[in-house]
Scaffold this motif. Structure first.
Motif, PDB file in Angstrom:
ATOM      1  N   LEU A   1      66.446  12.657  -3.465  1.00 46.98           N
ATOM      2  CA  LEU A   1      65.786  13.669  -2.643  1.00 46.98           C
ATOM      3  C   LEU A   1      66.263  15.048  -3.063  1.00 46.98           C
ATOM      4  O   LEU A   1      67.282  15.177  -3.741  1.00 46.98           O
ATOM      5  CB  LEU A   1      66.084  13.431  -1.156  1.00 46.98           C
ATOM      6  N   PRO A   2      65.521  16.087  -2.675  1.00 47.77           N
ATOM      7  CA  PRO A   2      65.969  17.442  -3.020  1.00 47.77           C
ATOM      8  C   PRO A   2      67.301  17.768  -2.358  1.00 47.77           C
ATOM      9  O   PRO A   2      67.538  17.403  -1.207  1.00 47.77           O
ATOM     10  CB  PRO A   2      64.864  18.338  -2.447  1.00 47.77           C
ATOM     11  N   ARG A   3      68.152  18.458  -3.095  1.00 53.27           N
ATOM     12  CA  ARG A   3      69.427  18.913  -2.512  1.00 53.27           C
ATOM     13  C   ARG A   3      69.139  19.928  -1.420  1.00 53.27           C
ATOM     14  O   ARG A   3      68.226  20.743  -1.565  1.00 53.27           O
ATOM     15  CB  ARG A   3      70.298  19.583  -3.583  1.00 53.27           C
ATOM     16  N   PRO A   4      69.917  19.914  -0.331  1.00 56.90           N
ATOM     17  CA  PRO A   4      69.724  20.917   0.723  1.00 56.90           C
ATOM     18  C   PRO A   4      69.912  22.347   0.211  1.00 56.90           C
ATOM     19  O   PRO A   4      69.241  23.263   0.653  1.00 56.90           O
ATOM     20  CB  PRO A   4      70.783  20.572   1.761  1.00 56.90           C
ATOM     21  N   THR A   5      70.848  22.539  -0.714  1.00 56.28           N
ATOM     22  CA  THR A   5      71.041  23.818  -1.397  1.00 56.28           C
ATOM     23  C   THR A   5      71.188  23.532  -2.879  1.00 56.28           C
ATOM     24  O   THR A   5      71.649  22.452  -3.270  1.00 56.28           O
ATOM     25  CB  THR A   5      72.300  24.557  -0.901  1.00 56.28           C
ATOM     26  N   VAL A   6      70.827  24.460  -3.700  1.00 62.69           N
ATOM     27  CA  VAL A   6      70.963  24.300  -5.144  1.00 62.69           C
ATOM     28  C   VAL A   6      72.447  24.181  -5.486  1.00 62.69           C
ATOM     29  O   VAL A   6      73.290  24.883  -4.914  1.00 62.69           O
ATOM     30  CB  VAL A   6      70.327  25.502  -5.871  1.00 62.69           C
TER      31      VAL A   6
ATOM     32  N   PRO B   1      59.832  13.725   4.027  1.00 59.50           N
ATOM     33  CA  PRO B   1      59.796  12.346   3.516  1.00 59.50           C
ATOM     34  C   PRO B   1      58.954  12.184   2.256  1.00 59.50           C
ATOM     35  O   PRO B   1      59.220  11.300   1.438  1.00 59.50           O
ATOM     36  CB  PRO B   1      59.208  11.529   4.664  1.00 59.50           C
ATOM     37  N   ASP B   2      57.961  13.041   2.068  1.00 64.01           N
ATOM     38  CA  ASP B   2      57.125  12.951   0.871  1.00 64.01           C
ATOM     39  C   ASP B   2      57.879  13.342  -0.397  1.00 64.01           C
ATOM     40  O   ASP B   2      57.406  13.080  -1.499  1.00 64.01           O
ATOM     41  CB  ASP B   2      55.885  13.835   1.023  1.00 64.01           C
ATOM     42  N   GLN B   3      59.043  13.956  -0.252  1.00 59.54           N
ATOM     43  CA  GLN B   3      59.840  14.355  -1.412  1.00 59.54           C
ATOM     44  C   GLN B   3      60.991  13.389  -1.686  1.00 59.54           C
ATOM     45  O   GLN B   3      61.836  13.654  -2.531  1.00 59.54           O
ATOM     46  CB  GLN B   3      60.388  15.763  -1.202  1.00 59.54           C
TER      47      GLN B   3
ATOM     48  N   PHE C   1      66.536  -0.627   6.485  1.00 60.67           N
ATOM     49  CA  PHE C   1      67.355   0.519   6.893  1.00 60.67           C
ATOM     50  C   PHE C   1      67.188   1.727   5.975  1.00 60.67           C
ATOM     51  O   PHE C   1      67.072   2.861   6.437  1.00 60.67           O
ATOM     52  CB  PHE C   1      68.825   0.091   6.938  1.00 60.67           C
ATOM     53  N   LEU C   2      67.191   1.498   4.668  1.00 57.64           N
ATOM     54  CA  LEU C   2      67.163   2.592   3.703  1.00 57.64           C
ATOM     55  C   LEU C   2      65.723   3.056   3.489  1.00 57.64           C
ATOM     56  O   LEU C   2      65.068   2.692   2.521  1.00 57.64           O
ATOM     57  CB  LEU C   2      67.805   2.151   2.380  1.00 57.64           C
ATOM     58  N   THR C   3      65.256   3.903   4.390  1.00 62.13           N
ATOM     59  CA  THR C   3      63.871   4.365   4.351  1.00 62.13           C
ATOM     60  C   THR C   3      63.809   5.874   4.116  1.00 62.13           C
ATOM     61  O   THR C   3      64.787   6.595   4.326  1.00 62.13           O
ATOM     62  CB  THR C   3      63.153   4.070   5.676  1.00 62.13           C
ATOM     63  N   LYS C   4      62.627   6.323   3.730  1.00 63.30           N
ATOM     64  CA  LYS C   4      62.401   7.761   3.595  1.00 63.30           C
ATOM     65  C   LYS C   4      62.648   8.461   4.927  1.00 63.30           C
ATOM     66  O   LYS C   4      63.209   9.549   4.964  1.00 63.30           O
ATOM     67  CB  LYS C   4      60.972   8.027   3.133  1.00 63.30           C
ATOM     68  N   GLY C   5      62.237   7.821   6.015  1.00 66.66           N
ATOM     69  CA  GLY C   5      62.425   8.414   7.339  1.00 66.66           C
ATOM     70  C   GLY C   5      63.880   8.636   7.684  1.00 66.66           C
ATOM     71  O   GLY C   5      64.246   9.669   8.268  1.00 66.66           O
ATOM     72  N   LEU C   6      64.737   7.673   7.351  1.00 66.42           N
ATOM     73  CA  LEU C   6      66.171   7.823   7.604  1.00 66.42           C
ATOM     74  C   LEU C   6      66.720   9.033   6.866  1.00 66.42           C
ATOM     75  O   LEU C   6      67.392   9.886   7.454  1.00 66.42           O
ATOM     76  CB  LEU C   6      66.929   6.565   7.171  1.00 66.42           C
ATOM     77  N   PHE C   7      66.431   9.111   5.578  1.00 65.37           N
ATOM     78  CA  PHE C   7      66.973  10.209   4.770  1.00 65.37           C
ATOM     79  C   PHE C   7      66.362  11.550   5.163  1.00 65.37           C
ATOM     80  O   PHE C   7      67.046  12.569   5.126  1.00 65.37           O
ATOM     81  CB  PHE C   7      66.799   9.901   3.282  1.00 65.37           C
ATOM     82  N   ALA C   8      65.102  11.550   5.546  1.00 64.92           N
ATOM     83  CA  ALA C   8      64.468  12.790   6.007  1.00 64.92           C
ATOM     84  C   ALA C   8      65.161  13.309   7.255  1.00 64.92           C
ATOM     85  O   ALA C   8      65.435  14.504   7.378  1.00 64.92           O
ATOM     86  CB  ALA C   8      62.981  12.552   6.273  1.00 64.92           C
ATOM     87  N   SER C   9      65.487  12.405   8.187  1.00 66.61           N
ATOM     88  CA  SER C   9      66.122  12.848   9.430  1.00 66.61           C
ATOM     89  C   SER C   9      67.578  13.260   9.220  1.00 66.61           C
ATOM     90  O   SER C   9      68.037  14.248   9.783  1.00 66.61           O
ATOM     91  CB  SER C   9      66.020  11.773  10.511  1.00 66.61           C
TER      92      SER C   9
END
Length: 105
Positions: free
Chosen positions: A73-78, A55-57, A41-49
């Motif tokens: 992962l990078p924050r959506p905003t600083v 997903p590479d980040q 369940f805890l995949t890069k794809g899940l968090f990317a979506s």
């Protein structure tokens, strides 16, 4: 179907500096940890979506000794930006909590 709370005694999100968001999924016990990892369940794809990130980040690290999975992962905003609605990132885990996990194979 199961949710994260069926496997985890603690699910949290927080800042890892002003540019990185990190999630901790700490399991109840060894059996729960192995079952959570087996669901995939805890995949890069899940968090990317969910978080709109490349997903590479995204970094997903399993910590069997700690019975935990960490995702960064990078924050959506600083952090602290005028458009930052969660300065401490303590509420970013919420969209994941009601999701149903697939059964472990």
């Amino acid at each position: 179907m199961a949710t994260l709370l069926d496997f985890c005694s603690l699910v949290r999100s927080k800042n890892a500096g002003p540019f990185i968001l990190t999630f901790d999924f700490m399991c109840h016990d060894q059996t729960a940890y192995e079952a959570l990892v087996a669901t995939g369940f805890l995949t890069k794809g899940l968090f990317a979506s969910v978080y709109g990130t490349d997903p590479d980040q995204i970094l997903v690290v399993n910590h069997p000794g700690a019975l935990a999975v960490k995702v960064s992962l990078p924050r959506p905003t600083v952090q602290g930006d005028l458009h930052d609605t969660d300065c401490y990132a303590g509420q970013q885990y919420a969209p994941l909590m009601d999701m149903e996990l697939p059964p472990a194979p």
